[in-house]
Scaffold this motif. Structure first.
Motif, short mmCIF file in Angstrom:
data_model
loop_
_atom_site.label_atom_id
_atom_site.label_comp_id
_atom_site.label_asym_id
_atom_site.label_seq_id
_atom_site.Cartn_x
_atom_site.Cartn_y
_atom_site.Cartn_z
N PRO A 1 0.82 -1.23 0.00
CA PRO A 1 0.00 0.00 0.00
C PRO A 1 0.85 1.27 0.00
CG PRO A 1 -0.87 -1.59 1.57
CD PRO A 1 0.44 -2.14 1.10
N GLU A 2 1.97 1.25 0.74
CA GLU A 2 2.82 2.43 0.82
C GLU A 2 3.43 2.79 -0.54
OE1 GLU A 2 2.22 0.63 4.69
OE2 GLU A 2 3.00 -0.22 2.83
N ILE A 3 3.90 1.78 -1.24
CA ILE A 3 4.48 2.01 -2.57
C ILE A 3 3.41 2.51 -3.53
CG2 ILE A 3 5.45 0.83 -4.59
CD1 ILE A 3 7.53 1.20 -2.48
N ARG A 4 2.24 1.90 -3.50
CA ARG A 4 1.17 2.30 -4.40
C ARG A 4 0.69 3.72 -4.10
NH1 ARG A 4 -3.21 -0.60 -3.74
NH2 ARG A 4 -2.56 -1.82 -1.96
N ALA A 5 0.61 4.05 -2.82
CA ALA A 5 0.20 5.41 -2.44
C ALA A 5 1.24 6.42 -2.91
CB ALA A 5 0.01 5.51 -0.94
N ARG A 6 2.52 6.08 -2.81
CA ARG A 6 3.57 7.01 -3.26
C ARG A 6 3.48 7.23 -4.77
NH1 ARG A 6 7.05 9.41 -0.51
NH2 ARG A 6 6.61 8.14 1.33
N ARG A 7 3.17 6.18 -5.52
CA ARG A 7 3.01 6.32 -6.96
C ARG A 7 1.82 7.22 -7.30
NH1 ARG A 7 3.53 -0.14 -8.26
NH2 ARG A 7 5.79 -0.32 -7.94
N ARG A 8 0.70 6.98 -6.63
CA ARG A 8 -0.49 7.79 -6.89
C ARG A 8 -0.26 9.23 -6.47
NH1 ARG A 8 -5.35 5.88 -8.01
NH2 ARG A 8 -4.05 4.71 -9.47
N TRP A 9 0.43 9.43 -5.35
CA TRP A 9 0.75 10.77 -4.85
C TRP A 9 1.61 11.51 -5.87
CZ3 TRP A 9 5.75 12.22 -2.56
CH2 TRP A 9 5.74 13.49 -1.97
N ALA B 1 2.05 18.06 -6.41
CA ALA B 1 2.45 18.61 -5.12
C ALA B 1 1.28 18.99 -4.22
CB ALA B 1 3.34 19.83 -5.34
N GLU B 2 0.11 19.26 -4.82
CA GLU B 2 -1.03 19.69 -3.98
C GLU B 2 -1.64 18.53 -3.20
OE1 GLU B 2 -2.82 18.25 -7.80
OE2 GLU B 2 -1.11 19.51 -7.26
N ALA B 3 -1.29 17.30 -3.57
CA ALA B 3 -1.85 16.13 -2.88
C ALA B 3 -1.13 15.89 -1.56
CB ALA B 3 -1.74 14.90 -3.77
N ASP B 4 -1.86 15.32 -0.61
CA ASP B 4 -1.29 14.99 0.70
C ASP B 4 -1.04 13.49 0.75
OD1 ASP B 4 -0.80 15.62 3.65
OD2 ASP B 4 -2.34 14.06 3.76
N TYR B 5 0.22 13.09 0.97
CA TYR B 5 0.56 11.66 0.92
C TYR B 5 -0.23 10.85 1.93
CZ TYR B 5 3.02 7.31 1.73
OH TYR B 5 3.30 5.97 1.92
N ASP B 6 -0.38 11.33 3.15
CA ASP B 6 -1.10 10.56 4.17
C ASP B 6 -2.55 10.33 3.78
OD1 ASP B 6 1.12 10.27 5.80
OD2 ASP B 6 0.74 12.15 6.89
N ARG B 7 -3.15 11.35 3.16
CA ARG B 7 -4.54 11.20 2.69
C ARG B 7 -4.60 10.16 1.57
NH1 ARG B 7 -7.62 14.57 -1.48
NH2 ARG B 7 -9.70 13.69 -1.38
#
Length: 201
Positions: free
Chosen positions: A125-133, A138-144
């Protein structure tokens, strides 16, 4: 010749990248089935009626790659009547002469259990979230983004109708630490082997 490549897996695992590359290399039709659900979710109103009325033109609507469209897709995909309405649409494309690549979440298990090649592409999930982020900017929040990836995973794997899971005979590709080029090469080798089997049959 008819050959179907079914690529399943969670969001941002690399299904689309692999699917597009394989389709281009072999001259196959490519369908990102997630776009069907994104389009239905984006149309608003009654999702069952929207699914029944869906046309190929609806897949070109702007904004279908947004995070919001992805969340809407996951919500409408949990409705059995929506899934049923889209099954024939997907199966017609899957068995088109000349070969087809479909990527989604239930291609190898429900839509095309007879597919000649089945892949299940995954990553943490962490890798996939980083890719989507990174895609969102830049306006996206990684934790969200990470929270929404986990929420979507839970919804997709826990739904009663066609839950996300690998087909029993799928090849698992974990792209957490696998470069895109290596994942594509592995997929292409599997498709080439299937083509050779089909030609020799």
């Amino acid at each position: 010749m008819i050959l179907t490549v079914a690529i399943d897996g969670p969001a941002a695992a690399g299904k689309g990248t692999i699917g597009r590359a394989v389709a281009a290399a072999f001259g196959f039709v490519h369908l990102d089935t997630g776009l069907l659900y994104r389009a239905v979710g984006a149309m608003g109103g009654d999702p069952i009626a929207a699914a029944r009325a869906l046309t190929p033109d609806d897949l070109t609507r702007p904004g279908l790659r947004s995070l919001e469209a992805g969340q809407a897709a996951s919500r409408v995909a949990a409705i059995p009547e929506v899934r049923a309405a889209l099954v024939d649409f997907q199966r017609r494309i899957a068995r088109a002469p000349g070969g087809a690549v479909l990527d989604g979440r239930d291609i190898g298990t429900v839509i095309c259990p007879e597919a000649e090649v089945k892949l299940y592409v995954t990553a943490s999930p962490e890798i996939r979230a980083r890719r989507r982020w990174a895609e969102l900017g830049a306006e996206a929040d990684y934790d969200r983004v990470l929270a929404e990836v986990r929420e979507r995973d839970a919804r997709d794997t826990d739904r009663a109708d066609a839950p996300l899971r690998p087909a029993e005979d799928a090849v698992i590709l974990d792209t957490s630490d696998l470069p895109a080029e290596a994942a594509v090469a592995r997929a292409m080798a599997l498709v080439q082997a299937a083509l050779e089997r089909a030609r020799g049959a």
